[in-house]
Design an enzyme around this catalytic site. Structure first.
Site, PDB file in Angstrom:
ATOM      1  CG  HIS A  79      -1.991  -1.016   0.977  1.00 25.74           C
ATOM      2  ND1 HIS A  79      -1.660  -2.361   1.405  1.00 25.74           N
ATOM      3  CD2 HIS A  79      -3.323  -0.798   0.749  1.00 25.74           C
ATOM      4  CE1 HIS A  79      -2.814  -3.120   1.093  1.00 25.74           C
ATOM      5  NE2 HIS A  79      -3.636  -2.161   0.930  1.00 25.74           N
ATOM      6  CG  HIS A 104      -3.516  -6.288  -4.514  1.00 24.01           C
ATOM      7  ND1 HIS A 104      -3.629  -5.073  -5.000  1.00 24.01           N
ATOM      8  CD2 HIS A 104      -4.043  -6.227  -3.312  1.00 24.01           C
ATOM      9  CE1 HIS A 104      -4.594  -4.427  -4.304  1.00 24.01           C
ATOM     10  NE2 HIS A 104      -4.776  -5.062  -3.131  1.00 24.01           N
TER      11      HIS A 104
END
Length: 158
Positions: A79, A104
């Site tokens: 993130h 991801h």
């Protein structure tokens, strides 16, 4: 009231934001529980179509750490938070608006050698912070996915 927070308040919110992001990426749920407010506003309509106006902290940690979400040991994330604009909305509330990139990868097995899915979200996020017992805590998020790379929509699908 809508103003720029003091340097001290902005850096304290930034520290809470850092702890939130790192706890997600390291799957450190105890660390997550320490940086969040007792209740959170979670607007994940852009992620999987759900909104919670006042989710208790323990339910939030349970949802995030579940095997169907970030608790899946085969999913790695980053993130990444870019530039931020801070707005103090009350004495004990600050809103952040951030540039975001969330990467991801899903792996085939516990050896973490073969990537079977990739999905990266690009955009921004609005985050909320609340002062609790003198400390700024992460109090919610609303991601905005402007565009995605690869198969972001399949990362959490079973």
């Amino acid at each position: 009231m809508s103003k720029t927070p003091s340097y001290e308040d902005a850096t304290a919110c930034q520290a809470a934001l850092f702890e939130w992001a790192e706890s997600y990426d390291l799957k450190d749920w105890n660390r997550l529980s320490k940086c969040i407010a007792p209740t959170l506003q979670i607007d994940y309509r852009a992620v999987f179509g759900q909104f919670w106006e006042a989710m208790p902290a323990d339910e939030f940690v349970g949802m995030i750490s579940s095997p169907g979400f970030l608790g899946n040991p085969l999913i790695k994330t980053q993130h990444f938070v870019g530039m931020t604009r801070w707005t103090q909305t009350s004495e004990d509330s600050v809103t952040g608006r951030h540039q975001m990139r969330v990467a991801h990868q899903k792996y085939a097995d516990a050896q973490m050698k073969e990537v079977v899915l990739k999905g990266h979200g690009h955009g921004g996020a609005t985050t909320w912070f609340r002062k609790v017992d003198g400390d700024w805590k992460f109090a919610g998020i609303e991601p905005e996915i402007r565009w995605a790379e690869f198969d972001l929509d399949k990362i959490f699908a079973e």
